[in-house]
Design a protein around this motif. Structure first.
Motif, PDB file in Angstrom:
ATOM      1  N   LEU A   1       0.820  -1.205   0.000  1.00 56.10           N
ATOM      2  CA  LEU A   1       0.000   0.000   0.000  1.00 56.10           C
ATOM      3  C   LEU A   1       0.857   1.259   0.000  1.00 56.10           C
ATOM      4  CD1 LEU A   1      -2.825  -0.971   2.515  1.00 56.10           C
ATOM      5  CD2 LEU A   1      -3.137  -0.384   0.105  1.00 56.10           C
ATOM      6  N   LEU A   2       1.979   1.218   0.710  1.00 54.38           N
ATOM      7  CA  LEU A   2       2.846   2.395   0.805  1.00 54.38           C
ATOM      8  C   LEU A   2       3.764   2.537  -0.402  1.00 54.38           C
ATOM      9  CD1 LEU A   2       3.829   2.264   4.590  1.00 54.38           C
ATOM     10  CD2 LEU A   2       2.116   3.706   3.486  1.00 54.38           C
ATOM     11  N   SER A   3       4.099   1.399  -1.039  1.00 55.15           N
ATOM     12  CA  SER A   3       5.011   1.429  -2.181  1.00 55.15           C
ATOM     13  C   SER A   3       4.580   0.353  -3.177  1.00 55.15           C
ATOM     14  CB  SER A   3       6.455   1.186  -1.715  1.00 55.15           C
ATOM     15  OG  SER A   3       7.341   1.195  -2.806  1.00 55.15           O
ATOM     16  N   PRO A   4       3.581   0.653  -4.010  1.00 54.28           N
ATOM     17  CA  PRO A   4       2.994  -0.394  -4.858  1.00 54.28           C
ATOM     18  C   PRO A   4       3.874  -0.896  -5.987  1.00 54.28           C
ATOM     19  CG  PRO A   4       2.001   1.734  -5.325  1.00 54.28           C
ATOM     20  CD  PRO A   4       2.864   1.934  -4.126  1.00 54.28           C
ATOM     21  N   SER A   5       4.953  -0.172  -6.358  1.00 55.78           N
ATOM     22  CA  SER A   5       5.782  -0.627  -7.472  1.00 55.78           C
ATOM     23  C   SER A   5       7.249  -0.315  -7.221  1.00 55.78           C
ATOM     24  CB  SER A   5       5.332   0.030  -8.786  1.00 55.78           C
ATOM     25  OG  SER A   5       5.529   1.431  -8.737  1.00 55.78           O
ATOM     26  N   ILE A   6       8.118  -1.079  -7.881  1.00 53.24           N
ATOM     27  CA  ILE A   6       9.559  -0.843  -7.857  1.00 53.24           C
ATOM     28  C   ILE A   6      10.082  -1.058  -9.278  1.00 53.24           C
ATOM     29  CG2 ILE A   6       9.964  -1.461  -5.444  1.00 53.24           C
ATOM     30  CD1 ILE A   6      10.687  -4.241  -6.326  1.00 53.24           C
ATOM     31  N   THR A   7      11.311  -0.638  -9.518  1.00 52.50           N
ATOM     32  CA  THR A   7      11.897  -0.790 -10.851  1.00 52.50           C
ATOM     33  C   THR A   7      12.401  -2.201 -11.053  1.00 52.50           C
ATOM     34  OG1 THR A   7      12.589   1.519 -10.803  1.00 52.50           O
ATOM     35  CG2 THR A   7      13.654   0.085 -12.435  1.00 52.50           C
ATOM     36  N   PRO A   8      12.000  -2.864 -12.150  1.00 55.41           N
ATOM     37  CA  PRO A   8      12.495  -4.219 -12.363  1.00 55.41           C
ATOM     38  C   PRO A   8      13.994  -4.253 -12.610  1.00 55.41           C
ATOM     39  CG  PRO A   8      11.010  -3.549 -14.145  1.00 55.41           C
ATOM     40  CD  PRO A   8      11.092  -2.418 -13.182  1.00 55.41           C
ATOM     41  N   ALA A   9      14.610  -5.377 -12.220  1.00 53.75           N
ATOM     42  CA  ALA A   9      16.050  -5.535 -12.415  1.00 53.75           C
ATOM     43  C   ALA A   9      16.355  -5.841 -13.877  1.00 53.75           C
ATOM     44  CB  ALA A   9      16.556  -6.668 -11.537  1.00 53.75           C
ATOM     45  N   GLN A  10      17.563  -5.507 -14.298  1.00 51.91           N
ATOM     46  CA  GLN A  10      18.071  -5.920 -15.598  1.00 51.91           C
ATOM     47  C   GLN A  10      19.520  -6.336 -15.429  1.00 51.91           C
ATOM     48  OE1 GLN A  10      17.288  -4.336 -19.661  1.00 51.91           O
ATOM     49  NE2 GLN A  10      16.535  -2.601 -18.508  1.00 51.91           N
ATOM     50  N   VAL A  11      19.814  -7.543 -15.796  1.00 54.57           N
ATOM     51  CA  VAL A  11      21.185  -8.040 -15.740  1.00 54.57           C
ATOM     52  C   VAL A  11      21.709  -8.054 -17.170  1.00 54.57           C
ATOM     53  CG1 VAL A  11      22.684  -9.951 -15.064  1.00 54.57           C
ATOM     54  CG2 VAL A  11      20.611  -9.452 -13.747  1.00 54.57           C
TER      55      VAL A  11
ATOM     56  N   ALA B   1       2.945 -21.892   1.210  1.00 51.13           N
ATOM     57  CA  ALA B   1       2.012 -21.110   0.392  1.00 51.13           C
ATOM     58  C   ALA B   1       2.067 -19.635   0.766  1.00 51.13           C
ATOM     59  CB  ALA B   1       0.596 -21.641   0.566  1.00 51.13           C
ATOM     60  N   GLN B   2       2.101 -19.347   2.053  1.00 52.16           N
ATOM     61  CA  GLN B   2       2.170 -17.954   2.490  1.00 52.16           C
ATOM     62  C   GLN B   2       3.412 -17.270   1.921  1.00 52.16           C
ATOM     63  OE1 GLN B   2       3.006 -17.211   6.671  1.00 52.16           O
ATOM     64  NE2 GLN B   2       1.703 -15.391   6.660  1.00 52.16           N
ATOM     65  N   ARG B   3       4.539 -17.971   1.937  1.00 52.00           N
ATOM     66  CA  ARG B   3       5.792 -17.401   1.415  1.00 52.00           C
ATOM     67  C   ARG B   3       5.698 -17.161  -0.088  1.00 52.00           C
ATOM     68  NH1 ARG B   3       9.976 -19.218   5.643  1.00 52.00           N
ATOM     69  NH2 ARG B   3       8.629 -20.194   7.204  1.00 52.00           N
ATOM     70  N   TYR B   4       5.084 -18.107  -0.807  1.00 52.87           N
ATOM     71  CA  TYR B   4       4.920 -17.921  -2.245  1.00 52.87           C
ATOM     72  C   TYR B   4       3.989 -16.747  -2.547  1.00 52.87           C
ATOM     73  CZ  TYR B   4       7.353 -22.195  -3.722  1.00 52.87           C
ATOM     74  OH  TYR B   4       8.295 -23.146  -4.000  1.00 52.87           O
ATOM     75  N   PHE B   5       2.914 -16.615  -1.794  1.00 52.76           N
ATOM     76  CA  PHE B   5       2.019 -15.476  -1.996  1.00 52.76           C
ATOM     77  C   PHE B   5       2.788 -14.160  -1.845  1.00 52.76           C
ATOM     78  CE2 PHE B   5      -1.831 -18.163  -0.677  1.00 52.76           C
ATOM     79  CZ  PHE B   5      -2.396 -18.141  -1.945  1.00 52.76           C
ATOM     80  N   ILE B   6       3.601 -14.076  -0.804  1.00 53.36           N
ATOM     81  CA  ILE B   6       4.334 -12.832  -0.540  1.00 53.36           C
ATOM     82  C   ILE B   6       5.358 -12.554  -1.632  1.00 53.36           C
ATOM     83  CG2 ILE B   6       5.969 -11.736   1.057  1.00 53.36           C
ATOM     84  CD1 ILE B   6       4.401 -13.142   3.339  1.00 53.36           C
ATOM     85  N   GLN B   7       6.035 -13.585  -2.115  1.00 49.43           N
ATOM     86  CA  GLN B   7       7.016 -13.370  -3.184  1.00 49.43           C
ATOM     87  C   GLN B   7       6.331 -13.076  -4.518  1.00 49.43           C
ATOM     88  OE1 GLN B   7      10.106 -12.747  -2.312  1.00 49.43           O
ATOM     89  NE2 GLN B   7       9.167 -13.131  -0.297  1.00 49.43           N
ATOM     90  N   ALA B   8       5.160 -13.630  -4.734  1.00 51.63           N
ATOM     91  CA  ALA B   8       4.381 -13.266  -5.926  1.00 51.63           C
ATOM     92  C   ALA B   8       4.030 -11.781  -5.882  1.00 51.63           C
ATOM     93  CB  ALA B   8       3.115 -14.114  -6.013  1.00 51.63           C
ATOM     94  N   LEU B   9       3.681 -11.287  -4.705  1.00 50.19           N
ATOM     95  CA  LEU B   9       3.396  -9.860  -4.537  1.00 50.19           C
ATOM     96  C   LEU B   9       4.621  -9.020  -4.879  1.00 50.19           C
ATOM     97  CD1 LEU B   9       1.335  -7.727  -3.469  1.00 50.19           C
ATOM     98  CD2 LEU B   9       2.414  -8.010  -1.230  1.00 50.19           C
ATOM     99  N   SER B  10       5.792  -9.478  -4.432  1.00 54.11           N
ATOM    100  CA  SER B  10       7.038  -8.775  -4.742  1.00 54.11           C
ATOM    101  C   SER B  10       7.286  -8.710  -6.246  1.00 54.11           C
ATOM    102  CB  SER B  10       8.216  -9.486  -4.055  1.00 54.11           C
ATOM    103  OG  SER B  10       9.458  -8.980  -4.511  1.00 54.11           O
ATOM    104  N   LEU B  11       7.066  -9.816  -6.936  1.00 50.70           N
ATOM    105  CA  LEU B  11       7.281  -9.850  -8.384  1.00 50.70           C
ATOM    106  C   LEU B  11       6.263  -8.977  -9.115  1.00 50.70           C
ATOM    107  CD1 LEU B  11       7.943 -13.678  -8.577  1.00 50.70           C
ATOM    108  CD2 LEU B  11       9.600 -11.917  -9.246  1.00 50.70           C
ATOM    109  N   ALA B  12       5.024  -8.959  -8.641  1.00 50.69           N
ATOM    110  CA  ALA B  12       4.007  -8.102  -9.257  1.00 50.69           C
ATOM    111  C   ALA B  12       4.362  -6.624  -9.086  1.00 50.69           C
ATOM    112  CB  ALA B  12       2.633  -8.395  -8.651  1.00 50.69           C
ATOM    113  N   ARG B  13       4.954  -6.283  -7.952  1.00 51.55           N
ATOM    114  CA  ARG B  13       5.421  -4.899  -7.744  1.00 51.55           C
ATOM    115  C   ARG B  13       6.483  -4.550  -8.775  1.00 51.55           C
ATOM    116  NH1 ARG B  13       8.258  -4.097  -2.701  1.00 51.55           N
ATOM    117  NH2 ARG B  13       7.910  -1.861  -2.847  1.00 51.55           N
ATOM    118  N   ALA B  14       7.423  -5.481  -9.008  1.00 50.77           N
ATOM    119  CA  ALA B  14       8.480  -5.227  -9.991  1.00 50.77           C
ATOM    120  C   ALA B  14       7.911  -5.124 -11.395  1.00 50.77           C
ATOM    121  CB  ALA B  14       9.527  -6.345  -9.923  1.00 50.77           C
ATOM    122  N   GLY B  15       6.793  -5.796 -11.642  1.00 51.08           N
ATOM    123  CA  GLY B  15       6.124  -5.691 -12.931  1.00 51.08           C
ATOM    124  C   GLY B  15       5.187  -4.507 -13.029  1.00 51.08           C
ATOM    125  N   ASP B  16       5.116  -3.705 -11.962  1.00 50.80           N
ATOM    126  CA  ASP B  16       4.222  -2.549 -11.907  1.00 50.80           C
ATOM    127  C   ASP B  16       2.789  -2.946 -12.247  1.00 50.80           C
ATOM    128  OD1 ASP B  16       3.605   0.099 -11.394  1.00 50.80           O
ATOM    129  OD2 ASP B  16       3.992   0.767 -13.447  1.00 50.80           O
TER     130      ASP B  16
END
Length: 455
Positions: free
Chosen positions: A134-144, A229-244
């Motif tokens: 809620l406080l930070s809905p998106s982040i910049t995706p990484a690029q290697v 499952a809880q951990r996967y849900f949270i990491q899915a949220l992290s990836l969705a943030r990176a995808g804006d």
């Protein structure tokens, strides 16, 4: 000696030379060539541990040859890594950290690490995740930049593969192909996420991997692996943030709410559904908003707050009547009139209104595509059986329950088992009557009833 690896190589029909060649071919296809020969294979068999990337290529090669998922643990290549107890329980602040965290989580799952498989859910992690988003809905995706080139065709191929796993999950339950999904994610997703892509492709890619990790969460939840499952849900949220992808991220909070209700954490479940709605106010489609409201209503019904539940269900109907499926993301289009009726059936059953619950459960049963969504059809049928039982019609309840058990015979789902267990407890006071003894005799033919009968 690594006897496990030796047995697998022998089972796959490889010589030392042919196995080395197959490993080289697999690594080249992945864009990360590994130099190895028959001498390397001899060293591995003698107990020398290959590098982490080589070990992953080895098990991928064996998986392809044997036609089944082979883990690092299966091949005697699992590293004795000491995993933190909170692995995956927080939302990483940088996309690079998110890639590392979810990759470690996939691998820990494949290695059957007790930290992620046997711990209890952490309610505080749900609250922290929703607040972070809620406080930070998106982040910049990484690029290697030194990774292989990744284009939209690579993402489409990945999405198509995940689509096949989604179909299997809906038809056969999370326990059917969960392990194979994690194997696929562990071997293919990191190579994509660490690749070289432009901003547009990056957003699509991170959203696609977020959806795949959300599926891993659902399948783990459906398999009764709640901490994982809880951990996967949270990491899915992290990836969705990176995808804006704010809508997908909100839907992940919505899914967390579903799990929290199942786990008996009703207040946290209501809060998560409210956070999903609050974080997408003004941008969510009516279908999505209706689903967020339905999840909140489920939690309120379990809390016994009939007044609040009725109000939220009324809001869900108002939103749903405004929907235009053409404007919805693909992943929410399944939520139609039948699915909404099923949510009403659940809520009204839990509020102790069996007659109304029966009406809604009956309404949705004729509309759910049982071939595609067999598990959903099972849930709705069990809710109808519960409603008949609560209304005092035990015989009709048993007739309906037998239909559900027949539907569930192909399902490998801990959630389905929980529905049957709940029905069995409610049936217990009347189960000894002569009229219902026939039900017991028929029910024992089905796998879900067998599981509760022999516990």
């Amino acid at each position: 000696m690594n006897d496990k690896l030796a047995r697998l190589i022998n089972e796959a029909g490889y010589s030392h030379k042919s196995f080395a060649r197959a490993v080289r071919d697999t690594s080249s296809e992945a864009g990360t060539p590994i130099g190895c020969d028959h001498t390397s294979v001899s060293r591995w068999l003698n107990g020398v541990k290959p590098r982490a990337d080589a070990a992953q290529v080895i098990v991928t090669t064996l998986s392809r040859a044997l036609g089944r998922a082979v883990t690092l643990a299966d091949a005697g290549l699992a590293a004795a890594e000491r995993l933190p107890l909170d692995l995956g329980l927080s939302v990483p602040q940088a996309a690079e950290d998110g890639i590392e965290t979810v990759s470690r989580l996939w691998q820990a799952d494949l290695n059957e690490a007790s930290v992620v498989l046997r711990e209890q859910v952490n309610p505080a992690a749900w609250n922290e995740a929703s607040l972070t988003w809620l406080l930070s809905p998106s982040i910049t995706p990484a690029q290697v930049r030194d990774g292989r080139r990744v284009g939209q065709s690579d993402v489409q191929r990945f999405q198509a593969t995940i689509g096949l796993f989604t179909q299997m999950d809906n038809r056969f339950g999370g326990g059917h192909a969960r392990h194979a999904l994690i194997q696929y994610l562990s071997s293919d997703a990191p190579q994509l996420l660490k690749g070289n892509f432009n901003e547009t492709t990056g957003h699509i890619l991170f959203s696609a991997v977020a959806e795949a990790t959300l599926l891993a969460a659902w399948m783990s939840y459906d398999s009764g692996l709640h901490s994982l499952a809880q951990r996967y849900f949270i990491q899915a949220l992290s990836l969705a943030r990176a995808g804006d992808d704010r809508l997908l991220a909100a839907s992940i909070l919505d899914a967390m709410s579903h799990q929290a209700t199942f786990m008996g954490r009703f207040r946290e479940a209501a809060n998560l559904a409210q956070a999903a709605r609050q974080g997408t106010r003004g941008i969510a489609t009516p279908t999505l908003t209706a689903h967020f409201l339905a999840m909140e209503a489920r939690a309120l019904a379990r809390l016994g707050d009939a007044r609040a539940c009725d109000r939220v269900l009324s809001q869900a109907v108002t939103e749903f009547e405004r929907r235009n499926p053409d404007n919805d993301p693909e992943w929410i289009r399944y939520f139609d009139d039948a699915e909404l009726a099923a949510e009403f059936g659940h809520c009204l059953r839990d509020l102790g209104r069996p007659v109304n619950a029966t009406q809604y459960a009956t309404q949705c049963l004729g509309s759910i595509d049982g071939e595609t969504y067999q598990r959903s059809d099972f849930f709705a049928t069990m809710v109808l059986a519960d409603a008949h039982l609560a209304a005092g019609d035990a015989e009709q309840a048993c007739t309906v329950a037998l239909k559900a058990l027949r539907l569930g015979d192909q399902l490998r789902s801990s959630r389905c088992l929980a529905y049957v267990q709940e029905f069995s407890k409610r049936l217990a006071p009347a189960a000894s009557s002569s009229a219902l003894r026939g039900f017991q005799e028929e029910a024992i033919q089905f796998s879900l009833w067998q599981q509760i009968a022999y516990q």
